[in-house]
Design an enzyme around this catalytic site. Structure first.
Site, PDB file in Angstrom:
ATOM      1  N   PHE A  16       0.865  -1.166   0.000  1.00  0.00           N
ATOM      2  CA  PHE A  16       0.000   0.000   0.000  1.00  0.00           C
ATOM      3  C   PHE A  16       0.912   1.230   0.000  1.00  0.00           C
ATOM      4  CE2 PHE A  16      -2.722   3.169   2.117  1.00  0.00           C
ATOM      5  CZ  PHE A  16      -3.790   3.135   1.230  1.00  0.00           C
TER       6      PHE A  16
ATOM      7  N   ASP B 258       3.844  -5.138   7.710  1.00  0.00           N
ATOM      8  CA  ASP B 258       2.569  -4.416   7.726  1.00  0.00           C
ATOM      9  C   ASP B 258       1.456  -5.465   7.653  1.00  0.00           C
ATOM     10  OD1 ASP B 258       0.191  -3.149   6.998  1.00  0.00           O
ATOM     11  OD2 ASP B 258       1.214  -1.577   5.873  1.00  0.00           O
TER      12      ASP B 258
ATOM     13  N   TYR C  15      -9.182  -1.133  11.356  1.00  0.00           N
ATOM     14  CA  TYR C  15     -10.460  -0.740  10.745  1.00  0.00           C
ATOM     15  C   TYR C  15     -10.868  -1.617   9.565  1.00  0.00           C
ATOM     16  CZ  TYR C  15      -7.374   2.175   7.742  1.00  0.00           C
ATOM     17  OH  TYR C  15      -6.399   2.657   6.907  1.00  0.00           O
ATOM     18  N   LYS C  16     -10.051  -2.612   9.244  1.00  0.00           N
ATOM     19  CA  LYS C  16     -10.432  -3.532   8.168  1.00  0.00           C
ATOM     20  C   LYS C  16     -11.077  -4.757   8.811  1.00  0.00           C
ATOM     21  CE  LYS C  16      -6.654  -1.813   5.251  1.00  0.00           C
ATOM     22  NZ  LYS C  16      -7.410  -1.162   4.169  1.00  0.00           N
TER      23      LYS C  16
ATOM     24  N   ARG D 285     -11.819  -5.179  -6.354  1.00  0.00           N
ATOM     25  CA  ARG D 285     -11.491  -6.031  -5.202  1.00  0.00           C
ATOM     26  C   ARG D 285     -12.767  -6.421  -4.474  1.00  0.00           C
ATOM     27  NH1 ARG D 285      -7.207  -3.410  -1.288  1.00  0.00           N
ATOM     28  NH2 ARG D 285      -9.045  -2.110  -0.898  1.00  0.00           N
TER      29      ARG D 285
END
Lengths: 384, 384
Positions: free
Chosen positions: B120, B189, B214-215, B358
């Site tokens: 990312f 990560d 938050y995912k 996605r």
């Protein structure tokens, strides 16, 4: 005039109903943690149940992504910042790091950072942390001596607008001008002044400023902080916390970082929307009141505090200046045990080592009867 | 077997009721923003009305101040971290900055940082931001080439556990060992793997790790991130964001910074309690499910996605590997217009440039019927 009479004549008295406060408690620590605005709980419920649950990922396009700038611009009028220079993000400490890092980059050849020797310690820790990476010297100086201490070696100086221990208000125009006279940048910490007194960042030509929203802005415990970057520096504000939220086009997912053209470049990671929403709701109060009225009441509460002390506890050792060059707190020498005894009587202040009792005066909800009660409590615990 | 049959046999099917989700919507973007656990709204209401309003400043002593470490240790079992090495604070980007800054300090004489070329983008931006201050060279390398690319010049390498575009899962033990073989530190990560598959940070000897909540942890939009520092490095973890919350004795208000003896030294500013409380409430789900069961269902959902594509849309260009070396998403070539058309049918995924659709598979609430519906939707928008 009695405390009850003063409360009866207080034009801001009705605002207290906006807060969820037990009437039996005299809360005098709004300078550390503001009281909960009633609308915060409802707002968060709405954000969770309607926005998050209802719109899911799509809510990012409905105002979440731009919340940091939008809420920053709601703080702008309180700090004398025209739109586009203030953003809400991260903590005060992290934002100060950005400001100082950007400042030293703008000042090649200057090898020193000055730090308000009386500031809240975190500011000095952050300056030291940065200096450990850049090799700058950090020198701690009393704010009143700052203009004289600054030199052509000084990259930037951090000053706290209000001394967190004594409540002394520092002279923003004079100190800023003094720093600029030798080419140093002025970085102000507004944690203890934002939301209680008018601030003129643009008017004073301040370079950068940071502040929290959890004291007199009532945004909630540890709520996101803000950072101000004067328009003249926006193009060249380069800090190392270059997270994707500060990118000019974050959703392009480019491998190269290009900072946003505006204040957004001071952002780092993904904004915390629940926390931001609490701040946003808390700021609604400023649709009902003016900072000038808040300031007037804050000084009046302080004056009343001094009068009560003079009358009832002349032995008190008062650290807060009586002239208007003060923030909204009264500090009195005392012990942690005395603080605890006061809490047992429903009077909540705080203690700062080695021997300071602080009583915050938050005009949005502090009553004159709270002040009177605090002084009666002090009489009891200090002479009883 | 039909999607309905698979849902009927799914041992995790009942967990979906823990989330506030519209049954008519197929939410397949939990890899970007997790769905709202029902208990989050109630928890925040309690924190605001009972803790903040009821205890005011005193709530800091009732568990608020230590929340970052306490909640970090709740994440620990999901990432294979024994207690005392994980803390919740700041954003992923800010935490990565701390980890990389500490890593380069531990590696004097090594002048290079490797960054996963497919990570990312924010991770690379942060490495570049740090390098701009320290003078390190940042080199972007595909994770599979990382061990070969690392050398005695490499201070540290950042690798994303799961490729956010394709969903490829990288080999944490092999890459970590490869980096260690030349003395480089391994920084992982975990944003796209935490909460969907078992991770063994301690077991793999990982040095530092960061991740968001938050995912797949469903902590809320932009919720606070976490950072892991392996016990062997805790004493020497020195990052420049030395805010007061990382101090060994913050309330002593000393002018000198001394980092906490434990993982607390990775903290910077005052913790955001409302945001932390949402994460804390979201983590309660792990009292009901095991990460192994979640992983098994995530792979099964992916397999079912591939089967449906094979049967219904063999022309689809699938970017996600079919072997189990993948996270919980399926990526298919497609356009932003197709994504929008899918959303109009109640199928929510996301788009990543230049041409990737996605679909996240969050086993706590994603149903097989959601997968089937997504593939039917794809058939319609890609061939209709």
């Amino acid at each position: 005039m009695s405390a009850a009479d003063l409360d009866a004549r207080d034009p801001l008295a009705g605002i207290r109903a906006e807060f969820d406060l037990d009437p039996a408690v005299s809360y005098l620590d709004g300078n550390s943690l503001g009281a909960p605005p009633r609308r915060v709980a409802d707002r968060l419920d709405d954000v969770i149940r309607k926005q998050w649950a209802g719109r899911l990922i799509q809510a990012w396009d409905d105002g979440w992504w731009d919340a940091p700038e939008r809420i920053g611009d709601r703080i702008g009028p309180l700090i004398g910042a025209a739109a586009g220079q203030t953003v809400v993000c991260d903590s005060t400490s992290v934002n100060l790091f950005k400001a100082l890092a950007a400042a030293v980059r703008l000042q090649p050849g200057r090898d020193e950072i000055l730090v308000d020797a009386r500031t809240f310690p975190s500011d000095g820790y952050i300056a030291d942390g940065l200096a450990g990476f850049t090799g700058h010297t950090v020198r701690r100086v009393d704010p009143v001596d700052m203009p004289a201490a600054a030199s052509e070696r000084t990259a930037a100086a951090v000053v706290n607008h209000v001394d967190y221990v004594t409540g002394r208000l520092h002279d923003m125009p004079a100190i800023t001008d003094g720093l600029h006279a030798v080419g140093a940048l002025a970085v102000w910490d507004l944690c203890h002044s934002v939301g209680v007194l008018p601030i003129q960042l643009d008017g004073c030509g301040v370079d950068f400023a940071v502040g929290c929203t959890y004291k007199f802005l009532n945004g909630g415990p540890g709520a996101p902080a803000f950072i101000y970057v004067a328009r003249k520096w926006l193009d060249r504000f380069e800090h190392p916390l270059t997270g994707w939220a500060g990118h000019r086009d974050p959703f392009a997912m480019s491998s190269d970082y290009t900072g946003s053209a505006g204040i957004g470049r001071a952002r780092a990671g993904t904004p915390d929307i629940l926390a931001m929403s609490a701040v946003d709701a808390a700021l609604d109060i400023w649709d009902l009141v003016s900072i000038e009225d808040v300031r007037a009441k804050g000084l009046a509460l302080g004056d009343f505090f001094f009068e009560c002390l003079d009358e009832l506890l002349p032995s008190a050792s008062v650290l807060t200046p009586r002239d208007p060059a003060r923030g909204h707190q009264v500090s009195v020498a005392g012990t942690a045990a005395q603080l605890k005894a006061l809490a047992g009587r429903g009077i909540i202040g705080d203690f700062r080592p080695p021997n300071v009792l602080r009583f915050g005066l938050a005009p949005l909800y502090t009553r004159y009867v709270d002040v009177e009660r605090a002084v009666h409590g002090l009489v009891s615990v200090q002479t009883g």
